[in-house]
Enzyme design. Structure first.
Site, short mmCIF file in Angstrom:
data_model
loop_
_atom_site.label_atom_id
_atom_site.label_comp_id
_atom_site.label_asym_id
_atom_site.label_seq_id
_atom_site.Cartn_x
_atom_site.Cartn_y
_atom_site.Cartn_z
N CYS A 101 -0.79 -21.74 16.81
CA CYS A 101 -1.35 -21.37 18.11
C CYS A 101 -2.87 -21.83 18.18
CB CYS A 101 -1.40 -20.07 18.41
SG CYS A 101 -2.04 -19.56 19.88
N GLU A 131 -0.37 -14.99 9.26
CA GLU A 131 -1.57 -15.30 10.01
C GLU A 131 -2.76 -15.22 8.80
OE1 GLU A 131 -2.52 -14.18 13.99
OE2 GLU A 131 -4.60 -14.60 13.62
N CYS A 200 -6.60 -12.45 20.47
CA CYS A 200 -6.50 -13.29 21.76
C CYS A 200 -6.32 -12.62 23.03
CB CYS A 200 -5.50 -14.28 21.21
SG CYS A 200 -3.57 -13.37 21.56
N SER A 228 6.41 -7.96 13.44
CA SER A 228 5.64 -8.66 14.62
C SER A 228 4.29 -7.77 14.82
CB SER A 228 6.38 -8.79 15.85
OG SER A 228 5.46 -8.80 17.25
N ASN A 230 1.81 -8.00 16.65
CA ASN A 230 1.22 -7.68 17.95
C ASN A 230 2.07 -6.33 18.48
OD1 ASN A 230 2.56 -8.73 20.55
ND2 ASN A 230 3.05 -10.12 18.77
S1 SF4 Z 1 -0.39 -13.69 20.14
FE1 SF4 Z 1 -2.20 -14.89 20.69
S2 SF4 Z 1 -2.98 -16.02 18.98
FE2 SF4 Z 1 -0.64 -15.16 18.58
S3 SF4 Z 1 0.55 -16.91 19.50
FE3 SF4 Z 1 0.36 -15.72 21.12
S4 SF4 Z 1 -1.42 -16.61 22.16
FE4 SF4 Z 1 -1.36 -17.47 20.00
#
Ligand code: SF4
Length: 316
Positions: A101, A131, A200, A228, A230
């Protein structure tokens, strides 16, 4: 039979971010351009449904570059890769496409810039996450010190406490990270931070949307994969915002209906790698069991889009 009333609050934004969208498009376009098989190093994004769909079209998922033949294209996942990986692909004269990304690449560039200025890096991130491995792998061994918690900050032993900078994983909890940054600044007042936050826009927006629905709901379901980052943060954000029940589910079949017994208002969101079709599936599962009202609570609009790499825009 009379169905009990229930309101579903759909958090918005939710689901796919621009980086995930681009990464999936890259695999699809690579399959169109070069035919199957196309190799993908690591899950392109952390979602089984997406990965299985791409597998069915001829993508082969591997963990390491050494598992790929020299003569087939390979794609690097949205999470980013250590520098050694594209270097090795180039040495083997492989065709490769980097689906990192652009917002992760931005952090990589930041780390390199600080390193060139003689600063040692502190990375706030989760140990072992692709990451984190990718970002730490932009600099030589020992140049990036990892912290996961406020307690880790006290244990840091930098080369020179006056020459430090920090970066973060893009998918962390905004609030937890603020506490770690505060601890870093308290211990190392000269530490240099990013010009603009590394977490982000998609992570921030999805967490804000959960905070907005939290006061209205009895339970929160986050659609996302267990690996995941996030998505897991969204569960934590829901809990911190007062949801007594916040659960990660991969899809409707995972919902623990007994735990939701008596709930009149349920919040639903999806991590950045979860497709909307899984949200539709969850909504339908509620509709099958309840007299359902669906309300979307939108806290931000997103218009971010990233271009795919040039190699895929050029004819074969
Ligand atoms: S969560 Fe944020 S950093 Fe990760 S792929 Fe999506 S936009 Fe990109």
């Amino acid at each position: 039979m009379t169905l009990s009333p229930l309101t579903l609050y759909l958090a918005a934004p939710r689901g796919f971010c621009a980086g995930v969208d681009r990464a999936i498009k890259i695999v699809e376009m690579a399959l169109e351009k070069w035919g199957a098989p196309v190799y993908v190093r690591h899950e392109i994004v952390h979602n089984r449904y997406v990965v299985e769909g791409l597998k069915a079209r001829g993508a082969v998922f591997v963990e390491e570059l050494e598992d790929c033949p020299d003569d087939r294209p390979v794609i690097f996942s949205a999470h980013g890769v250590p520098k050694a990986v594209p270097a090795e692909a180039a040495r083997r004269e492989m065709t490769f496409v980097d689906a990192t990304c652009p917002l992760v690449s931005k952090v990589h560039i930041e780390a390199e810039r600080h390193h060139a200025a003689g600063l040692q890096m502190v990375m706030i991130g989760h140990e072992g996450h692709p990451e984190t491995l990718g970002t730490m792998g932009q600099l030589p061994e020992g140049e990036v010190l990892l912290v996961e918690t406020v307690a880790d900050v006290a244990r840091l032993e930098p080369r020179d406490p006056g020459k430090l900078a920090y970066i973060t994983q893009t998918t962390l909890s905004v609030d937890d990270t603020a506490a770690i940054v505060a601890a870093l600044i308290a211990r190392f007042p000269a530490i240099v931070g990013p010009a603009k936050e590394d977490i982000c826009y998609a992570t921030t927006n999805r967490q804000e949307a959960v905070k907005a629905i939290a006061p209205r709901i009895d339970a929160l379901l986050v659609i996302g994969a267990p690996n995941s980052s996030n998505s897991r943060r969204l569960v934590e954000v829901g809990q911190a915002a007062g949801c007594r029940y916040a659960q990660l589910v991969q899809r409707a079949a995972d919902i623990d209906w007994r735990a939701l017994d008596g709930a009149r208002a349920v919040g639903v969101t999806a991590g950045a790698s979860a497709p909307e079709v899984l949200v539709d599936e969850v909504v339908q599962a509620f509709r099958d069991r309840h007299d359902l009202t669906v309300e979307t609570v939108e806290t931000a609009q997103e218009r971010v889009e990233f271009k795919v790499p040039r190699i895929l825009r050029e004819p074969a």
